[in-house]
Scaffold this active site. Structure first.
Site, PDB file in Angstrom:
ATOM      1  N   ARG A  15     -32.161  28.728 -13.608  1.00 50.13           N
ATOM      2  CA  ARG A  15     -31.157  29.514 -12.877  1.00 50.13           C
ATOM      3  C   ARG A  15     -29.745  29.131 -13.342  1.00 50.13           C
ATOM      4  O   ARG A  15     -29.091  29.881 -14.058  1.00 50.13           O
ATOM      5  CB  ARG A  15     -31.330  29.292 -11.353  1.00 50.13           C
ATOM      6  CG  ARG A  15     -30.536  30.229 -10.467  1.00 50.13           C
ATOM      7  CD  ARG A  15     -29.081  29.895 -10.290  1.00 50.13           C
ATOM      8  NE  ARG A  15     -28.850  28.557  -9.724  1.00 50.13           N
ATOM      9  CZ  ARG A  15     -27.659  28.011  -9.645  1.00 50.13           C
ATOM     10  NH1 ARG A  15     -26.582  28.661 -10.078  1.00 50.13           N
ATOM     11  NH2 ARG A  15     -27.495  26.780  -9.146  1.00 50.13           N
ATOM     12  N   ASP A  16     -29.320  27.930 -13.001  1.00 52.82           N
ATOM     13  CA  ASP A  16     -27.954  27.512 -13.312  1.00 52.82           C
ATOM     14  C   ASP A  16     -27.746  27.483 -14.827  1.00 52.82           C
ATOM     15  O   ASP A  16     -26.660  27.801 -15.326  1.00 52.82           O
ATOM     16  CB  ASP A  16     -27.716  26.113 -12.729  1.00 52.82           C
ATOM     17  CG  ASP A  16     -26.251  25.783 -12.547  1.00 52.82           C
ATOM     18  OD1 ASP A  16     -25.416  26.431 -13.179  1.00 52.82           O
ATOM     19  OD2 ASP A  16     -25.931  24.863 -11.773  1.00 52.82           O
ATOM     20  N   HIS A 212     -25.217  17.728  -7.313  1.00 50.40           N
ATOM     21  CA  HIS A 212     -25.376  18.751  -8.352  1.00 50.40           C
ATOM     22  C   HIS A 212     -24.177  18.586  -9.284  1.00 50.40           C
ATOM     23  O   HIS A 212     -23.074  19.064  -8.982  1.00 50.40           O
ATOM     24  CB  HIS A 212     -25.382  20.113  -7.634  1.00 50.40           C
ATOM     25  CG  HIS A 212     -25.452  21.310  -8.509  1.00 50.40           C
ATOM     26  ND1 HIS A 212     -26.591  22.074  -8.634  1.00 50.40           N
ATOM     27  CD2 HIS A 212     -24.512  21.916  -9.271  1.00 50.40           C
ATOM     28  CE1 HIS A 212     -26.355  23.094  -9.442  1.00 50.40           C
ATOM     29  NE2 HIS A 212     -25.092  23.024  -9.840  1.00 50.40           N
ATOM     30  N   HIS A 214     -22.233  18.986 -12.764  1.00 47.10           N
ATOM     31  CA  HIS A 214     -22.015  19.531 -14.100  1.00 47.10           C
ATOM     32  C   HIS A 214     -21.370  18.425 -14.941  1.00 47.10           C
ATOM     33  O   HIS A 214     -20.653  17.571 -14.421  1.00 47.10           O
ATOM     34  CB  HIS A 214     -21.159  20.797 -14.024  1.00 47.10           C
ATOM     35  CG  HIS A 214     -21.959  21.967 -13.508  1.00 47.10           C
ATOM     36  ND1 HIS A 214     -22.550  22.886 -14.329  1.00 47.10           N
ATOM     37  CD2 HIS A 214     -22.315  22.324 -12.243  1.00 47.10           C
ATOM     38  CE1 HIS A 214     -23.217  23.770 -13.609  1.00 47.10           C
ATOM     39  NE2 HIS A 214     -23.093  23.456 -12.333  1.00 47.10           N
ATOM     40  N   CYS A 245     -21.305  27.695 -14.899  1.00 50.88           N
ATOM     41  CA  CYS A 245     -21.124  28.725 -13.864  1.00 50.88           C
ATOM     42  C   CYS A 245     -20.233  29.819 -14.431  1.00 50.88           C
ATOM     43  O   CYS A 245     -19.127  29.548 -14.893  1.00 50.88           O
ATOM     44  CB  CYS A 245     -20.494  28.138 -12.608  1.00 50.88           C
ATOM     45  SG  CYS A 245     -20.116  29.408 -11.383  1.00 50.88           S
ATOM     46  N   ASN A 254     -25.246  21.669 -16.218  1.00 45.06           N
ATOM     47  CA  ASN A 254     -25.585  20.526 -15.368  1.00 45.06           C
ATOM     48  C   ASN A 254     -25.960  19.338 -16.240  1.00 45.06           C
ATOM     49  O   ASN A 254     -26.342  19.509 -17.387  1.00 45.06           O
ATOM     50  CB  ASN A 254     -26.833  20.854 -14.538  1.00 45.06           C
ATOM     51  CG  ASN A 254     -26.466  21.362 -13.194  1.00 45.06           C
ATOM     52  OD1 ASN A 254     -26.292  22.542 -13.027  1.00 45.06           O
ATOM     53  ND2 ASN A 254     -26.334  20.482 -12.238  1.00 45.06           N
TER      54      ASN A 254
END
Ligand code: HMG
Ligand code: MG
Length: 302
Positions: A15-16, A212, A214, A245, A254
């Site tokens: 996803r990310d 979370h 990055h 993002c 990430n």
């Protein structure tokens, strides 16, 4: 607080990671990536987003991804659970219809980032999330909550730890089983993380928190270590350090799952994940996307 003996990794690469790749992968390749990750022992995987395809075209077809995963035997084989992002009721409908195991609502501590990311104010976002929470609760659908821009915002600069605590508290009270604290642009340092955690922990118990990070400034691992020292035992990461993002320019992916696993293994912290399999998957996906592997460990060991 002592450092946890077991840490749960939440794999957000599909996803990310993929949401910010220039190349959009087919549903079939996304499914293959997710199945490989599940086979390496990752029990929680974010598999996509039910967001507007005009905003994030890479996440279109998340319905087909979930359908394929649910009609294969991967869950029975691995006991993996598949989560999706849902910004509004339309997103929730998709998640329910296509059998997501878990949903995530995503807010932020910064007003301008919220506007850029989900096109509303923080107050409006929390109102939308209340509606999602009410439906999710009725269906017993586990709901995770994200707070983005916990340290810094690409549009507003430094973020007040109290602003993070306020949003985290509201999401917790709304029924989120876990709050993931997102350093969206990776500007955190251990001291800044500790200041932020001191504020959040006044309102949310440590066992409900995940981090979370990055890795834009190469600080993710030290910030994760600082969070472990606070007793946090849930860490989000993305295979090969994929992504970023789309609404935070310059944000890199990430922290790589491989790099987190190497650190945990070196501290005798159990994660239940096979690092070699994740490294192999990291190499595979980077070749497929024709991009550099962002995992130092992946590069060193493959
Ligand atoms: P909007 O334009 O204000 O929405 O977008 P709207 O309600 O006015 O609808 C506009 C159009 O979008 C309509 O279609 C809707 O049907 C459609 P049209 O009539 O124009 O054809 N639409 C949807 N389509 C599919 N699924 C939906 C949906 N909702 C509306 N759920 C919206 C508001 C929230 C939809 C939009 O801003 C959006 O999709 N944003 C997504 C942003 C995003 O995914 N960002 C990345 C994830 S967050 C992140 O990466 C941070 C995180 O990793 C943590 C960290 O690192 O800090 C989580
Ligand atoms: Mg993120």
């Amino acid at each position: 607080m002592s450092i946890p003996k077991k840490v749960h990794i939440i794999e957000v690469g599909p996803r990310d990671g993929l949401q910010n790749e220039t190349q959009t992968l087919s549903a079939a390749l996304r499914v293959e990536l997710i199945e490989r990750l599940a086979q390496s022992g990752l029990k929680k995987i974010e598999v996509g987003s039910f967001v507007s395809p005009k905003w994030v075209p890479q996440m279109a077809n998340t319905d087909a991804v979930l359908d394929a995963l649910n009609s294969s035997n991967i869950k029975t084989l691995t006991q993996a659970q598949f989560a999706v992002l849902t910004p509004n009721l339309k997103g929730l409908e998709g998640a329910i219809q296509h059998g997501a195991d878990e949903i995530a609502i995503f807010g932020a501590a910064s007003e301008r980032f919220t506007q850029k990311n989900i096109n509303c104010s923080i107050k409006e976002s929390l109102q939308r999330f209340e509606d999602i929470a009410a439906s999710a609760q009725q269906l017993n659908l586990p709901m995770r909550g994200y707070v983005s821009t916990i340290i810094g915002c690409p549009y507003e600069g430094d973020i007040d730890p109290q602003a993070v605590a306020d949003v985290a508290k509201t999401l917790y009270q709304m029924g989120c089983f876990e709050i993931s604290l997102g350093d969206t642009i990776g500007v955190g340092t251990p001291i800044k993380f500790k200041r932020m955690l001191d504020a959040v922990l006044k309102d949310v118990p440590v066992e409900k928190l995940a981090v979370h990070c990055h890795n834009t400034y190469g600080q993710a691992l030290v910030n994760i270590y600082a969070s472990l020292e606070y007793g946090i035992n849930k860490v989000d990461s993305a295979v090969a350090g994929l992504g970023g993002c789309p609404y935070a320019k310059g944000a890199s992916g990430n922290i790589a799952t491989e790099d987190v696993l190497y650190m945990l293994n070196g501290m005798n912290i159990d994660s239940g994940v096979d690092i070699d399999q994740v490294i192999a998957t990291g190499q595979w996906i980077c070749e497929l996307l024709q991009r550099e592997n962002q995992s130092k460990v992946g590069l060193a060991l493959s």
